[in-house]
Design a protein around this motif. Sequence first.
Motif, PDB file in Angstrom:
ATOM      1  N   PRO A 106      16.060  65.366  44.700  1.00  0.00           N
ATOM      2  CA  PRO A 106      15.776  66.891  45.310  1.00  0.00           C
ATOM      3  C   PRO A 106      15.355  67.497  44.221  1.00  0.00           C
ATOM      4  O   PRO A 106      15.849  67.474  43.233  1.00  0.00           O
ATOM      5  CB  PRO A 106      17.226  67.251  45.981  1.00  0.00           C
ATOM      6  N   SER A 121      17.413  75.011  63.555  1.00  0.00           N
ATOM      7  CA  SER A 121      18.132  73.792  62.891  1.00  0.00           C
ATOM      8  C   SER A 121      19.396  73.810  63.891  1.00  0.00           C
ATOM      9  O   SER A 121      20.316  72.948  63.769  1.00  0.00           O
ATOM     10  CB  SER A 121      18.568  74.112  61.591  1.00  0.00           C
ATOM     11  N   LYS A 126      14.098  68.857  49.751  1.00  0.00           N
ATOM     12  CA  LYS A 126      15.680  69.242  49.316  1.00  0.00           C
ATOM     13  C   LYS A 126      16.609  68.299  49.505  1.00  0.00           C
ATOM     14  O   LYS A 126      17.903  68.531  49.132  1.00  0.00           O
ATOM     15  CB  LYS A 126      16.030  70.452  50.490  1.00  0.00           C
ATOM     16  N   GLY A 127      16.193  66.961  49.920  1.00  0.00           N
ATOM     17  CA  GLY A 127      17.176  66.051  50.080  1.00  0.00           C
ATOM     18  C   GLY A 127      17.968  65.893  51.297  1.00  0.00           C
ATOM     19  O   GLY A 127      19.239  65.282  51.067  1.00  0.00           O
ATOM     20  N   GLU A 128      17.515  66.811  52.080  1.00  0.00           N
ATOM     21  CA  GLU A 128      18.276  66.961  53.392  1.00  0.00           C
ATOM     22  C   GLU A 128      17.773  66.275  54.698  1.00  0.00           C
ATOM     23  O   GLU A 128      18.115  66.476  55.705  1.00  0.00           O
ATOM     24  CB  GLU A 128      18.336  68.447  53.812  1.00  0.00           C
ATOM     25  N   SER A 129      16.824  65.415  54.474  1.00  0.00           N
ATOM     26  CA  SER A 129      16.505  64.625  55.607  1.00  0.00           C
ATOM     27  C   SER A 129      17.347  63.461  55.870  1.00  0.00           C
ATOM     28  O   SER A 129      18.316  63.124  55.503  1.00  0.00           O
ATOM     29  CB  SER A 129      15.035  63.778  55.123  1.00  0.00           C
ATOM     30  N   THR A 177      12.514  69.893  54.058  1.00  0.00           N
ATOM     31  CA  THR A 177      13.702  69.199  54.245  1.00  0.00           C
ATOM     32  C   THR A 177      13.825  68.243  53.467  1.00  0.00           C
ATOM     33  O   THR A 177      14.856  67.815  52.608  1.00  0.00           O
ATOM     34  CB  THR A 177      13.837  68.984  55.636  1.00  0.00           C
ATOM     35  N   SER A 178      12.874  67.260  53.074  1.00  0.00           N
ATOM     36  CA  SER A 178      12.935  66.074  52.454  1.00  0.00           C
ATOM     37  C   SER A 178      12.997  66.457  51.119  1.00  0.00           C
ATOM     38  O   SER A 178      13.672  65.949  49.944  1.00  0.00           O
ATOM     39  CB  SER A 178      11.910  65.242  52.710  1.00  0.00           C
TER      40      SER A 178
END
Length: 331
Positions: free
Chosen positions: A13, A249, A52-55, A49-50
């Motif tokens: 991220p 979301s 940020k490491g949130e996928s 989102t990816s």
Amino acid sequence: MPKTMRAVRLTGPVAPQELTVTEVPLPAVTAGQVRIRVRAFGINESEVTSRKGESGPDFSFPRILGIEAVGVVDAVGDGVNLVPGQKVATMMGGLGRTIDGSYAEYTVVDAANTIPFETDLGWDIVGALPEMLQTAHGSLTAGLHLQAGQQVLIHGGTSSVGLAAIAIANQLGASVIATTRNAARADLLHHVGAAHVVTDDDTLPGAVRAIATEGLDAVLEFVSAAALPDMLTLARSGGVVCFVGALSSEWTIPDFSPFTIPNGVHLTSYAGEAADLSADALSRYVGAIEADTMRIIISDTYTGLDQVAAAHQDFDATHRVGKRVVVIPGR
């Protein structure tokens, strides 16, 4: 061919300003694959989102981001009916999530996930189209089976996909009611094809019922799963409500009961694939854009992979309506 290429490759991220360009190996093609010389791509919420490491579980680092691209065929594997130099669009199929994506000079995809096209439109325009048109077209045709003469509500009309859905529904001969939380954007929604614009607040149900007195034929939901119970009450018996995304979301309905669905109303969802946008459909839409009978809104254009960081910073910080597109100059 060079052995390396420039790309934005993440190992974990990062903040927007940390999206830097590095040299990576040039990907090879195998049977059934196409290598595309990337000329442009849009910036999408899922890439943010990816980054940020949130996928979800289908995404992993290290990864070159980018879920869509337009460009020219550079090389093909065995069994591929495309030729070098041909213009193609690509999206989905794990691009930028399970396989390396389009934030690069070249990307390799399955030939089944490519759509050939011809146009004199600039890369800055066609670069906005693949994911946006695929989602809008697929949700209207496969999700709603929208017909000419029907009345459809686009909930989330000022999102990039919402704007494309308005334009496509108008092309299909439907009458569009579009929503916005900012009444100052009504003229823009009319410009892309909305017959009616309603403000997305507590007055929305009453405003829609005043327009669609017999109930809506169709609803596309882009804002929130939690909005679905209200949307279902606006549809006529036999009408269809299709959940496509959640800009808020909110992806689930708390304490959902099937009896929330009114008698005779159909609730479905759309999470389709590249094949839902045929080459013929893409050609029709590109032709309509060329003729200015279909309008696509682009908010910003950036030149070069070095500008991906700025594109993500703007995505996070500003709320201009329309698609952000990165163009990679030709050699």
